[in-house]
Design a protein around this motif. Structure first.
Motif: not given
Length: 189
Positions: A87-90, A92-93, A112, A151-152, A155, A158-159
């Motif tokens: 995913p590229r956005t929250r 999409q996550v 990463q 943007e990342t 993510l 989050e991860y």
């Protein structure tokens, strides 16, 4: 093993995704490849994407999510997969979480690739020169790096909070980077 690889443009994600997929015997899944395959096969989603791209539009999250959902449901993904570019956005996550829950599985790790921005910019400038990409100026590349970082970052956070993030230095010989990735991932197992 179910993996996601993230990193800025020029970090070597595609190269390392292929290396890791081969090592673990799982498919590497790139959203760009999914789009091209659906277009080539003239699937209903592929036809829709082709119309959007022909009109110069942006493929929506709904379509991207549907294509990823379809792809990870294929039999070759049962033992695992490696996602590159999604995913590229929250949003999409959240959608990926739902997809995986529906399949009764979860991500094992999010890799990463960390890189020095100046080195990556130089790598991309060289690639632009040798590949004849006159649109890749240093300003353009740095702008894409900045957008990626903005943007990342959510993510990565989050991860990271989920305990899934594995940071690996993405600079160096391809084989050395692959070795570092495999060691880091195997240490998590």
């Amino acid at each position: 093993m179910r993996l996601l690889i993230i990193g800025p443009p020029g970090a070597g994600k595609g190269t390392q995704a292929a290396q890791l997929a081969a090592h673990y015997g799982i498919p590497a899944i790139s959203t760009g490849d999914i789009f091209r395959q659906n277009i080539a096969e003239q699937t209903p989603l592929g036809v829709e994407v082709q119309h959007i791209l022909d009109a110069g539009g942006y493929v929506s999250d709904d379509i991207t999510n549907a294509m990823v959902r379809d792809r990870i449901a294929h039999a070759d993904c049962e033992p695992g997969f490696l996602l590159d570019g999604y995913p590229r956005t929250r949003a999409q996550v959240t959608e990926l979480d739902s997809m995986l829950e529906g399949l009764g599985c979860a991500l094992d790790a999010v890799v990463q690739l960390t890189v020095d921005e100046d080195e990556v910019v130089q790598r991309l400038l060289l690639r632009a020169q040798t590949g004849g990409r006159t649109d890749d100026s240093e300003d353009t590349i740095r702008k894409r790096q900045k957008i990626y970082a903005e943007e990342t970052a959510p993510l990565v956070d989050e991860y990271g909070h989920r305990g899934l993030l594995v940071r690996v230095d993405g600079l160096g010989e391809v084989s050395h980077v692959t070795e570092r990735l495999v060691q880091a991932l195997d240490a998590r197992r």
